[in-house]
Design an enzyme around this catalytic site. Structure first.
Site, PDB file in Angstrom:
ATOM      1  N   HIS A  49       0.817  -1.214   0.000  1.00 18.36           N
ATOM      2  CA  HIS A  49       0.000   0.000   0.000  1.00 18.36           C
ATOM      3  C   HIS A  49       0.853   1.267   0.000  1.00 18.36           C
ATOM      4  CE1 HIS A  49      -2.671   2.939   2.366  1.00 18.36           C
ATOM      5  NE2 HIS A  49      -3.205   2.829   1.167  1.00 18.36           N
TER       6      HIS A  49
ATOM      7  N   ASP B 237      -3.745   4.301  -7.897  1.00 16.58           N
ATOM      8  CA  ASP B 237      -4.854   4.917  -7.164  1.00 16.58           C
ATOM      9  C   ASP B 237      -4.940   6.359  -7.650  1.00 16.58           C
ATOM     10  OD1 ASP B 237      -6.607   6.013  -5.369  1.00 16.58           O
ATOM     11  OD2 ASP B 237      -5.640   5.220  -3.582  1.00 16.58           O
TER      12      ASP B 237
ATOM     13  N   ASP C 242      -0.147   6.040  -5.525  1.00 14.60           N
ATOM     14  CA  ASP C 242      -1.088   7.160  -5.643  1.00 14.60           C
ATOM     15  C   ASP C 242      -0.647   8.088  -6.765  1.00 14.60           C
ATOM     16  OD1 ASP C 242      -2.711   6.605  -3.216  1.00 14.60           O
ATOM     17  OD2 ASP C 242      -0.770   6.841  -2.241  1.00 14.60           O
TER      18      ASP C 242
ATOM     19  N   GLU D 184       0.542  -0.636  -4.831  1.00 16.69           N
ATOM     20  CA  GLU D 184      -0.440   0.414  -5.108  1.00 16.69           C
ATOM     21  C   GLU D 184       0.277   1.744  -4.989  1.00 16.69           C
ATOM     22  OE1 GLU D 184      -4.000   2.821  -3.074  1.00 16.69           O
ATOM     23  OE2 GLU D 184      -1.973   2.498  -2.352  1.00 16.69           O
TER      24      GLU D 184
ATOM     25  N   HIS E 186       0.469  10.825  -1.884  1.00 13.78           N
ATOM     26  CA  HIS E 186      -0.791  10.653  -1.156  1.00 13.78           C
ATOM     27  C   HIS E 186      -1.145  11.919  -0.396  1.00 13.78           C
ATOM     28  CE1 HIS E 186      -3.788   9.348   1.723  1.00 13.78           C
ATOM     29  NE2 HIS E 186      -3.969   8.258   1.011  1.00 13.78           N
TER      30      HIS E 186
END
Length: 273
Positions: free
Chosen positions: A5, A85, A27, A25, A41
């Protein structure tokens, strides 16, 4: 798929893969003209994590390309799936198509190297808002216009807003998407969330007329939550500590039922027992 993440700095790619992630993942923030700008993020983010690591998006893509190209000195064979994301909530709804077009151009140039021995990972475009379904059509049109429609075989989709599953189906219909669908469900690790919607998504995946191919749950830090998600039948778990997920998968209850996905496992195919 053990999904690391919030991997937003190039150095974190190795860090997460070495802890057991076969997927990451990342951002993606956009500027006001819908250009993908940074892998970032920002605050607030998950409890216990630094929220502000970042790279310029195109620079990150170049690092990611090296990590997913066989023969490169930075190659990580285990890394097979990347979820972008897309922080498109900063954009107006009518900019979604532009964001998709610009994202496709960035990936084509910096990740796929215009189809010339670029990175091999499968890519999921994760979109927070159903109203932004045109991001998908813009992306698809651009790869076609640029002469690389075949790269769409490497691309899948996710709507990450925890919306009603019927509404998600409608958005895909508008975007002309049939297949390559991942469905996320989850919440920041700071808050608890039940598994009701995950179970709905799994039921859709396993029904004869469902539209979902894979289901993942985020963001999981605890062994007990990991077990709950595996018991519900998810295909992927997004985690801040991939080693925790790997540990649970090696427990006798799970070892015979689950294995870590490799490049040979098609992430767009619904798994059938």
């Amino acid at each position: 798929w053990i999904m690391g993440h919030m991997v937003n700095a190039i150095a974190q790619i190795d860090e997460f893969v070495n802890l057991g992630a076969n997927s990451i993942e990342t951002d993606v923030s956009f500027d006001k003209n819908a250009n993908p700008e940074y892998t970032y993020h920002g605050i607030p983010c998950d409890c216990g994590r630094t929220c502000t690591k970042s790279e310029k998006f195109n620079v990150f893509l170049q690092g990611l390309q090296k990590a997913t190209t066989p023969g490169d000195s930075k190659y990580q064979e285990k890394l097979v799936l990347v979820v972008f994301d897309l922080k498109s909530s900063s954009l107006y709804d009518n900019q979604a198509s532009d964001a998709g077009k610009k994202l496709a151009k960035s990936l084509l140039q910096n990740y796929w190297k215009n189809g010339n021995n670029g990175g091999r990972a499968y890519i999921v475009l994760s979109i927070p808002n159903l109203a932004h379904y045109k991001l998908i059509t813009g992306f698809k049109e651009t790869l076609k216009t640029e002469g690389h429609p075949e790269l769409m075989e490497k691309v899948g989709y996710d709507f990450s807003g925890n919306d009603d599953i019927d509404q998600v189906a409608k958005a895909y219909k508008k975007a002309g998407v049939t297949g390559h669908v991942w469905q996320s469900d989850g919440i920041t690790n700071c808050l608890p969330r039940g598994l009701d919607r995950v179970k709905q998504a799994v039921a859709n995946r396993d029904s004869s007329n469902g539209f979902i191919n894979k289901v993942y749950y985020w963001t999981v830090d605890k062994r007990s939550t990991t077990r709950g998600a595996l018991d519900a039948g998810v295909d992927g778990i997004m985690a801040n500590y991939p080693d925790v997920i790997a540990d649970v998968l090696s427990e006798s209850a799970y070892k015979s039922k689950f294995r870590i996905a490799t490049y040979e496992d098609n992430p767009w195919e619904t798994f059938k027992n």
